[in-house]
Write a protein that holds these residues in place. Structure first.
Motif, PDB file in Angstrom:
ATOM      1  N   LYS A 130      -2.973   4.364  -7.151  1.00 48.13           N
ATOM      2  CA  LYS A 130      -3.113   4.545  -5.706  1.00 48.13           C
ATOM      3  C   LYS A 130      -2.353   3.460  -4.948  1.00 48.13           C
ATOM      4  O   LYS A 130      -1.670   3.729  -3.962  1.00 48.13           O
ATOM      5  N   GLU A 131      -2.484   2.220  -5.435  1.00 51.10           N
ATOM      6  CA  GLU A 131      -1.770   1.112  -4.809  1.00 51.10           C
ATOM      7  C   GLU A 131      -0.256   1.247  -4.979  1.00 51.10           C
ATOM      8  O   GLU A 131       0.520   0.928  -4.074  1.00 51.10           O
ATOM      9  N   ALA A 154       1.069   3.770  -2.464  1.00 47.01           N
ATOM     10  CA  ALA A 154       1.114   3.184  -1.125  1.00 47.01           C
ATOM     11  C   ALA A 154       2.286   2.219  -1.000  1.00 47.01           C
ATOM     12  O   ALA A 154       2.984   2.193   0.024  1.00 47.01           O
ATOM     13  N   ALA A 155       2.516   1.437  -2.045  1.00 52.26           N
ATOM     14  CA  ALA A 155       3.610   0.464  -2.014  1.00 52.26           C
ATOM     15  C   ALA A 155       4.964   1.158  -1.945  1.00 52.26           C
ATOM     16  O   ALA A 155       5.864   0.723  -1.210  1.00 52.26           O
ATOM     17  N   ILE A 156       5.116   2.230  -2.702  1.00 46.14           N
ATOM     18  CA  ILE A 156       6.382   2.976  -2.697  1.00 46.14           C
ATOM     19  C   ILE A 156       6.640   3.592  -1.330  1.00 46.14           C
ATOM     20  O   ILE A 156       7.743   3.528  -0.793  1.00 46.14           O
ATOM     21  N   ALA A 157       5.597   4.188  -0.737  1.00 49.87           N
ATOM     22  CA  ALA A 157       5.742   4.790   0.597  1.00 49.87           C
ATOM     23  C   ALA A 157       6.086   3.743   1.638  1.00 49.87           C
ATOM     24  O   ALA A 157       6.933   3.968   2.513  1.00 49.87           O
ATOM     25  N   THR A 175      10.815  -2.021  -7.176  1.00 48.81           N
ATOM     26  CA  THR A 175      10.431  -3.417  -6.946  1.00 48.81           C
ATOM     27  C   THR A 175       9.028  -3.504  -6.354  1.00 48.81           C
ATOM     28  O   THR A 175       8.206  -4.334  -6.764  1.00 48.81           O
ATOM     29  N   ALA A 176       8.745  -2.627  -5.379  1.00 46.96           N
ATOM     30  CA  ALA A 176       7.414  -2.611  -4.761  1.00 46.96           C
ATOM     31  C   ALA A 176       6.347  -2.185  -5.768  1.00 46.96           C
ATOM     32  O   ALA A 176       5.252  -2.766  -5.809  1.00 46.96           O
ATOM     33  N   ARG A 177       6.650  -1.196  -6.579  1.00 45.36           N
ATOM     34  CA  ARG A 177       5.690  -0.730  -7.585  1.00 45.36           C
ATOM     35  C   ARG A 177       5.390  -1.816  -8.608  1.00 45.36           C
ATOM     36  O   ARG A 177       4.223  -2.064  -8.961  1.00 45.36           O
ATOM     37  N   MET A 208      -7.405  -4.132 -11.870  1.00 37.96           N
ATOM     38  CA  MET A 208      -7.801  -2.827 -11.344  1.00 37.96           C
ATOM     39  C   MET A 208      -7.791  -1.765 -12.436  1.00 37.96           C
ATOM     40  O   MET A 208      -7.146  -1.916 -13.473  1.00 37.96           O
ATOM     41  N   THR A 209      -8.488  -0.676 -12.156  1.00 47.03           N
ATOM     42  CA  THR A 209      -8.445   0.459 -13.067  1.00 47.03           C
ATOM     43  C   THR A 209      -7.098   1.159 -12.934  1.00 47.03           C
ATOM     44  O   THR A 209      -6.353   0.932 -11.964  1.00 47.03           O
TER      45      THR A 209
END
Length: 360
Positions: free
Chosen positions: A174-175, A178-181, A155-157, A167-168
């Motif tokens: 990268k985002e 970070a969202a998964i973590a 869901t976060a991803r 974004m590229t």
């Protein structure tokens, strides 16, 4: 019938056939197991299931215990070599020997090792499954539990993908990481804790919620099996670098079967209680009660329970934590222990029958 068929299929799976349906698209799991010379019989049963359940298993063997005098590791290495030398396990399990002064130092080393590990398919480990040598999962429950964590991560991803279309690919990845973590920093769960036998369970279940999964990207070990987590730096997070909570697994999804007190007296007193991270707590608790070491508890609780199964308050440092013992049903055991138990009971029956035959 379906449960029996699943268990039979599971026990014959190979490591290459990872049971990751439902979670491996968003999580990459490596298990970290810390062992010394304790609970080797359990380790022998746990390893094959772990290897078949996650992407990689890292076993850390310390040259010295965290507390107390050193002991021989001959049996430890002999057992591990049996699993490491199996061709089907190559690339799926690693062994590292070293010396770590504390439990948290050894656990953090394991996390750091997993972070550096790159799998054959190029993926990197995202989370560590925390498993000690006396902790079992039912394989179906572990699969279900990881799938639930993955649903949160997914869901976060997907939110990142929807909100950052300009974004590229590298920036989005990268985002996403970070969202998964951030969404799945760690997970705790309930335990069934066992006493003297795999058929005797602490009742009611102890209130401690075991930490069984940890993100490698935003959490670190700080004391024994406790950790500190920071939100990862990310463009879309408003409150960066602040403490936050993890996930709590509902017991209906899965529990950890903890066989911490299923040992002989020697194994318990001279191995586990003498060497584990809370060894000093045991000594301090005994001193507070005016006892000489742990001997009073061993005599009045550990040994006496063999005759009086109605004894209560059994824990050596926090007595109310282990109120009393009740039988555990065979059905509720993890399959690998259920199989071992039935094999043992069959052997006992055959031996008894042979003795009766010889007498006649």
């Amino acid at each position: 019938k379906d449960t029996l068929e699943f268990n039979f299929e599971w026990m014959n799976r190979k490591p290459s056939e990872i049971a990751s349906a439902g979670w491996s698209d968003v999580l990459c799991i490596g298990a970290v197991m810390l062992i010394y010379d304790d609970a080797l019989g359990f380790v022998d049963l746990i390893l094959p299931e772990l290897i078949a359940s996650v992407h990689h298993v890292l076993v850390l063997v310390s040259a010295l215990p965290w507390s107390g005098p050193p002991r021989s590791l001959t049996n430890t290495y002999s057992l591990l070599s049996k699993h490491l030398n199996k061709p089907e396990n190559h690339g799926h399990v690693s062994l590292v020997s070293g010396y770590w002064k504390s439990e948290e130092e050894q656990r953090q080393f394991g996390n750091d090792m997993l972070l550096k590990l790159k799998l054959k398919n190029g993926r990197q480990i995202t989370h560590a499954l925390v498993v000690d040598g006396d902790e079992f999962w039912h394989p179906a429950q572990l699969l279900r539990s990881l799938s639930l964590v993955a649903s949160v991560a997914r869901t976060a991803r997907d939110k990142v993908r929807r909100e950052n279309v300009q974004m590229t690919k590298a920036e989005i990845e990268k985002e996403e990481n970070a969202a998964i973590a951030f969404a799945t920093p760690f997970a705790r769960g309930h335990m069934a804790t066992y006493w003297k036998s795999i058929r005797s369970v602490i009742t009611p279940p102890e209130s401690l919620r075991i930490l069984w999964l940890i993100s490698l990207h935003c959490c670190e070990w700080v004391k024994a099996r406790e950790l500190s987590c920071l939100k990862p730096t990310s463009n879309f997070l408003e409150h960066q670098n602040s403490l936050f909570d993890g996930l709590m697994l509902d017991p209906t999804a899965g529990i950890v079967h903890h066989y911490s007190y299923v040992r002989t007296t020697h194994q318990l007193v001279h191995q586990k209680l003498a060497s584990f991270a809370h060894a000093q707590d045991v000594i301090d608790a005994a001193s507070d009660r005016g006892e000489r070491g742990i001997s009073s508890w061993v005599e009045n609780k550990w040994h006496k329970w063999n005759q009086y199964h109605n004894l209560t308050e059994l824990h050596p440092t926090h007595p109310p934590a282990y109120d009393h013992i009740e039988p555990q049903s065979l059905y509720d055991l993890p399959p690998v222990l259920r199989k071992a138990h039935l094999k043992f009971r069959k052997l006992i029956t055959e031996n008894n029958n042979k003795k009766n035959t010889d007498k006649n």
